[in-house]
Design a protein around this motif. Structure first.
Motif, PDB file in Angstrom:
ATOM      1  N   ILE A 268      13.437  12.563  35.761  1.00  0.00           N
ATOM      2  CA  ILE A 268      12.860  11.030  34.768  1.00  0.00           C
ATOM      3  C   ILE A 268      14.230   9.960  35.567  1.00  0.00           C
ATOM      4  O   ILE A 268      15.701  10.296  35.202  1.00  0.00           O
ATOM      5  CB  ILE A 268      12.351  11.364  33.622  1.00  0.00           C
TER       6      ILE A 268
ATOM      7  N   ILE B 262       8.987   8.240  36.824  1.00  0.00           N
ATOM      8  CA  ILE B 262       9.019   6.693  36.893  1.00  0.00           C
ATOM      9  C   ILE B 262       8.401   6.527  35.669  1.00  0.00           C
ATOM     10  O   ILE B 262       7.974   5.453  35.775  1.00  0.00           O
ATOM     11  CB  ILE B 262       9.482   6.736  38.295  1.00  0.00           C
TER      12      ILE B 262
ATOM     13  N   ALA C 236       4.165   8.437  25.684  1.00  0.00           N
ATOM     14  CA  ALA C 236       4.818  10.034  25.844  1.00  0.00           C
ATOM     15  C   ALA C 236       3.703  10.845  26.035  1.00  0.00           C
ATOM     16  O   ALA C 236       4.153  11.902  26.129  1.00  0.00           O
ATOM     17  CB  ALA C 236       5.593  10.179  24.331  1.00  0.00           C
TER      18      ALA C 236
HETATM   19 CO1  B1M Z   1      12.277  -6.730  27.600  1.00  0.00          CO
HETATM   20  N1  B1M Z   1       9.894  -7.477  28.303  1.00  0.00           N
HETATM   21  N2  B1M Z   1      12.946  -7.982  28.754  1.00  0.00           N
HETATM   22  N3  B1M Z   1      13.803  -5.878  26.405  1.00  0.00           N
HETATM   23  N4  B1M Z   1      11.066  -5.915  26.084  1.00  0.00           N
HETATM   24  C1  B1M Z   1       9.397  -7.081  27.518  1.00  0.00           C
HETATM   25  C2  B1M Z   1       8.459  -5.033  28.389  1.00  0.00           C
HETATM   26  C3  B1M Z   1       8.487  -7.736  27.187  1.00  0.00           C
HETATM   27  C4  B1M Z   1       6.867  -7.068  27.336  1.00  0.00           C
HETATM   28  C5  B1M Z   1       8.397  -8.534  26.415  1.00  0.00           C
HETATM   29  C6  B1M Z   1       7.338  -9.739  25.914  1.00  0.00           C
HETATM   30  O1  B1M Z   1       7.485 -10.729  27.172  1.00  0.00           O
HETATM   31  N5  B1M Z   1       6.346  -9.749  24.798  1.00  0.00           N
HETATM   32  C7  B1M Z   1       7.990  -8.689  28.554  1.00  0.00           C
HETATM   33  C8  B1M Z   1       8.235  -8.161  29.572  1.00  0.00           C
HETATM   34  C9  B1M Z   1       7.054  -8.702  30.127  1.00  0.00           C
HETATM   35  C10 B1M Z   1       6.697  -8.320  31.691  1.00  0.00           C
HETATM   36  O2  B1M Z   1       6.779  -8.245  33.017  1.00  0.00           O
HETATM   37  N6  B1M Z   1       5.027  -8.159  31.590  1.00  0.00           N
HETATM   38  C11 B1M Z   1      10.383  -8.297  28.580  1.00  0.00           C
HETATM   39  C12 B1M Z   1      11.178  -9.308  28.999  1.00  0.00           C
HETATM   40  C13 B1M Z   1      10.953  -9.994  30.206  1.00  0.00           C
HETATM   41  C14 B1M Z   1      12.372  -8.971  29.468  1.00  0.00           C
HETATM   42  C15 B1M Z   1      13.459  -9.703  30.122  1.00  0.00           C
HETATM   43  C16 B1M Z   1      12.981  -9.910  31.500  1.00  0.00           C
HETATM   44  C17 B1M Z   1      13.721 -10.621  28.862  1.00  0.00           C
HETATM   45  C18 B1M Z   1      14.423 -12.049  29.510  1.00  0.00           C
HETATM   46  O3  B1M Z   1      16.077 -11.918  29.766  1.00  0.00           O
HETATM   47  N7  B1M Z   1      14.392 -12.825  29.548  1.00  0.00           N
HETATM   48  C19 B1M Z   1      14.644  -8.460  30.708  1.00  0.00           C
HETATM   49  C20 B1M Z   1      15.101  -7.678  31.185  1.00  0.00           C
HETATM   50  C21 B1M Z   1      15.693  -6.907  31.344  1.00  0.00           C
HETATM   51  C22 B1M Z   1      15.539  -5.653  32.847  1.00  0.00           C
HETATM   52  O4  B1M Z   1      15.440  -4.612  32.095  1.00  0.00           O
HETATM   53  N8  B1M Z   1      16.229  -6.033  33.259  1.00  0.00           N
HETATM   54  C23 B1M Z   1      13.992  -7.778  28.988  1.00  0.00           C
HETATM   55  C24 B1M Z   1      15.368  -7.101  27.579  1.00  0.00           C
HETATM   56  C25 B1M Z   1      14.687  -5.840  26.946  1.00  0.00           C
HETATM   57  C26 B1M Z   1      16.040  -6.286  26.032  1.00  0.00           C
HETATM   58  C27 B1M Z   1      17.802  -5.199  26.666  1.00  0.00           C
HETATM   59  C28 B1M Z   1      16.477  -6.938  25.538  1.00  0.00           C
HETATM   60  C29 B1M Z   1      15.860  -4.975  25.413  1.00  0.00           C
HETATM   61  C30 B1M Z   1      15.057  -3.412  25.616  1.00  0.00           C
HETATM   62  C31 B1M Z   1      16.752  -2.511  25.201  1.00  0.00           C
HETATM   63  C32 B1M Z   1      16.241  -0.583  25.738  1.00  0.00           C
HETATM   64  O5  B1M Z   1      15.354  -0.493  25.854  1.00  0.00           O
HETATM   65  N9  B1M Z   1      17.222  -0.323  25.126  1.00  0.00           N
HETATM   66  C33 B1M Z   1      13.944  -5.072  25.032  1.00  0.00           C
HETATM   67  C34 B1M Z   1      13.269  -4.109  25.040  1.00  0.00           C
HETATM   68  C35 B1M Z   1      13.126  -3.941  23.554  1.00  0.00           C
HETATM   69  C36 B1M Z   1      11.602  -5.151  24.838  1.00  0.00           C
HETATM   70  C37 B1M Z   1      10.139  -4.950  23.741  1.00  0.00           C
HETATM   71  C38 B1M Z   1      10.471  -5.575  22.390  1.00  0.00           C
HETATM   72  C39 B1M Z   1       9.969  -2.966  23.335  1.00  0.00           C
HETATM   73  C40 B1M Z   1      10.171  -2.129  24.463  1.00  0.00           C
HETATM   74  C41 B1M Z   1       9.787  -1.314  23.980  1.00  0.00           C
HETATM   75  O6  B1M Z   1      10.847  -0.347  23.783  1.00  0.00           O
HETATM   76  N10 B1M Z   1       8.723  -0.669  23.644  1.00  0.00           N
HETATM   77  C42 B1M Z   1       9.073  -4.960  24.803  1.00  0.00           C
HETATM   78  C43 B1M Z   1       7.741  -5.660  24.515  1.00  0.00           C
HETATM   79  C44 B1M Z   1       6.900  -4.926  23.963  1.00  0.00           C
HETATM   80  O7  B1M Z   1       6.831  -3.210  25.279  1.00  0.00           O
HETATM   81  N11 B1M Z   1       6.123  -4.811  22.692  1.00  0.00           N
HETATM   82  C45 B1M Z   1       9.834  -6.037  26.443  1.00  0.00           C
HETATM   83  C46 B1M Z   1       8.284   0.879  22.495  1.00  0.00           C
HETATM   84  C47 B1M Z   1       8.244   1.929  23.465  1.00  0.00           C
HETATM   85  C48 B1M Z   1       7.978   3.117  22.861  1.00  0.00           C
HETATM   86  O8  B1M Z   1       6.689   1.847  24.353  1.00  0.00           O
HETATM   87  O9  B1M Z   1       8.465   1.499  25.902  1.00  0.00           O
HETATM   88  O10 B1M Z   1       5.709   0.402  26.220  1.00  0.00           O
HETATM   89  P1  B1M Z   1       7.032   1.177  26.288  1.00  0.00           P
HETATM   90  O11 B1M Z   1       7.067   3.134  26.118  1.00  0.00           O
HETATM   91  C49 B1M Z   1       6.265   3.820  26.083  1.00  0.00           C
HETATM   92  C50 B1M Z   1       5.127   3.379  27.488  1.00  0.00           C
HETATM   93  O12 B1M Z   1       4.894   2.792  28.087  1.00  0.00           O
HETATM   94  C51 B1M Z   1       4.470   4.483  27.482  1.00  0.00           C
HETATM   95  O13 B1M Z   1       4.863   5.669  27.329  1.00  0.00           O
HETATM   96  C52 B1M Z   1       5.538   4.845  26.097  1.00  0.00           C
HETATM   97  C53 B1M Z   1       5.580   5.531  24.877  1.00  0.00           C
HETATM   98  O14 B1M Z   1       4.841   5.771  24.163  1.00  0.00           O
HETATM   99  N12 B1M Z   1       5.760   5.469  29.162  1.00  0.00           N
HETATM  100  C54 B1M Z   1       5.400   5.878  29.925  1.00  0.00           C
HETATM  101  C55 B1M Z   1       7.255   4.710  29.133  1.00  0.00           C
HETATM  102  N13 B1M Z   1       7.342   5.072  30.103  1.00  0.00           N
HETATM  103  C56 B1M Z   1       6.887   6.279  30.486  1.00  0.00           C
HETATM  104  C57 B1M Z   1       7.001   7.115  31.820  1.00  0.00           C
HETATM  105  C58 B1M Z   1       6.082   8.017  32.010  1.00  0.00           C
HETATM  106  C59 B1M Z   1       4.706   7.809  30.584  1.00  0.00           C
HETATM  107  C60 B1M Z   1       4.836   7.498  30.291  1.00  0.00           C
HETATM  108  O15 B1M Z   1       5.816   8.832  32.957  1.00  0.00           O
HETATM  109  C61 B1M Z   1       6.988   8.799  34.073  1.00  0.00           C
END
Ligand code: B1M
Length: 209
Positions: free
Chosen positions: A93, A145, A196
């Motif tokens: 992964i 992925i 997850a």
């Molecule tokens: Co970022 N970020 N971020 N960020 N960040 C989001 C994703 C965003 C939605 C925030 C927002 O605007 N509301 C937005 C994306 C918008 C879009 O594209 N639609 C965003 C943005 C824009 C950015 C930057 C571009 C900001 C900037 O620099 N201007 C930048 C990009 C950096 C990069 O990646 N190149 C950036 C940076 C960051 C931080 C580094 C500050 C930090 C990441 C830290 C880290 O991960 N170590 C961060 C964070 C924390 C977030 C938010 C706040 C939280 C993400 C998270 O961890 N959620 C996020 C807003 C949000 O999601 N509410 C946001 C909790 C997590 C448990 O959920 O990751 O969805 P999630 O995973 C779920 C499911 O999606 C699924 O299962 C998980 C558990 O249930 N899942 C899978 C995930 N992967 C899977 C794989 C699978 C199956 C299921 O199979 C393989």
């Protein structure tokens, strides 16, 4: 206030130590680890995510909340993993190239390990070639992925295309907030999971386990 609301409150107060302590307290009170994740930690993360989107908080604050989430996940991990059975399949992964989000991927890994998978974590910002090399090296049955940005969905498509030579021996599972079943079908992935817990269910289903 319930302990789960307190955990959410500690998350949005940027206090990793408090989040960790409350997570330990919730476990000692018999609260289910999955409820702590969904109704405490992810609830807090989503609240911060909305503020991040609206430019009310910035990257340093989000990183503190991410640290709190990781600290709590370390506490929860032993409660989600049962290590007393044979590994059933190998799961490679990673988060796609140009994408640094790993909290969701790490949660998926914890759940997969809990369900008996051997997981090879490639980390974040993983180029398609590295996924392919890992398939050669680890011979997994399934590749996962993850992508969290709409701008990196193209990398997910490229990665799936890059894995074409191995499709006879692997299944591909995709996920992450901007990913949908429709997109998964479009890029020819074998499966999609929205969270997850369903990632484990989907992996089991794809492998016929
Ligand atoms: Co970022 N970020 N971020 N960020 N960040 C989001 C994703 C965003 C939605 C925030 C927002 O605007 N509301 C937005 C994306 C918008 C879009 O594209 N639609 C965003 C943005 C824009 C950015 C930057 C571009 C900001 C900037 O620099 N201007 C930048 C990009 C950096 C990069 O990646 N190149 C950036 C940076 C960051 C931080 C580094 C500050 C930090 C990441 C830290 C880290 O991960 N170590 C961060 C964070 C924390 C977030 C938010 C706040 C939280 C993400 C998270 O961890 N959620 C996020 C807003 C949000 O999601 N509410 C946001 C909790 C997590 C448990 O959920 O990751 O969805 P999630 O995973 C779920 C499911 O999606 C699924 O299962 C998980 C558990 O249930 N899942 C899978 C995930 N992967 C899977 C794989 C699978 C199956 C299921 O199979 C393989």
């Amino acid at each position: 206030m319930s302990i789960l609301s307190e955990i959410k409150e500690a998350m949005i107060s940027y206090n990793p130590q408090w989040v960790k302590e409350l997570t330990e307290k919730a476990l000692s009170e018999g609260v289910d680890a999955h409820s702590i994740i969904n109704d405490g930690l992810i609830a807090g993360m989503n609240y911060i995510g909305a503020k991040f989107r609206d430019n009310e908080v910035y990257i340093p604050e989000v990183l503190v909340v991410a640290r709190a989430m990781h600290a709590a996940m370390d506490v929860l991990k032993p409660h989600l993993i049962k290590d007393d059975f044979k590994r059933k399949a190998t799961f490679v992964i990673g988060t796609v190239k140009q994408d640094l989000h790993d909290i969701g991927k790490n949660l998926v890994i914890i759940m997969l390990e809990g369900a008996g998978y051997k997981v090879v974590d490639l980390g974040v910002d993983v180029p398609p070639e590295k996924f392919a090399r890992a398939v050669e090296e680890h011979r997994p049955q399934i590749v996962g992925i993850s992508a969290l940005l709409t701008t990196t969905l193209g990398q997910m498509r490229t990665t799936v295309e890059h894995l074409k030579p191995y499709r006879d021996s692997i299944k591909i599972l995709v996920g992450g907030a901007p990913v949908t079943q429709r997109f998964a079908d479009e890029i020819n992935a074998d499966g999609y999971a929205p969270d997850a817990a369903s990632a484990v269910e989907k992996a089991n289903e794809l492998l016929g386990l």
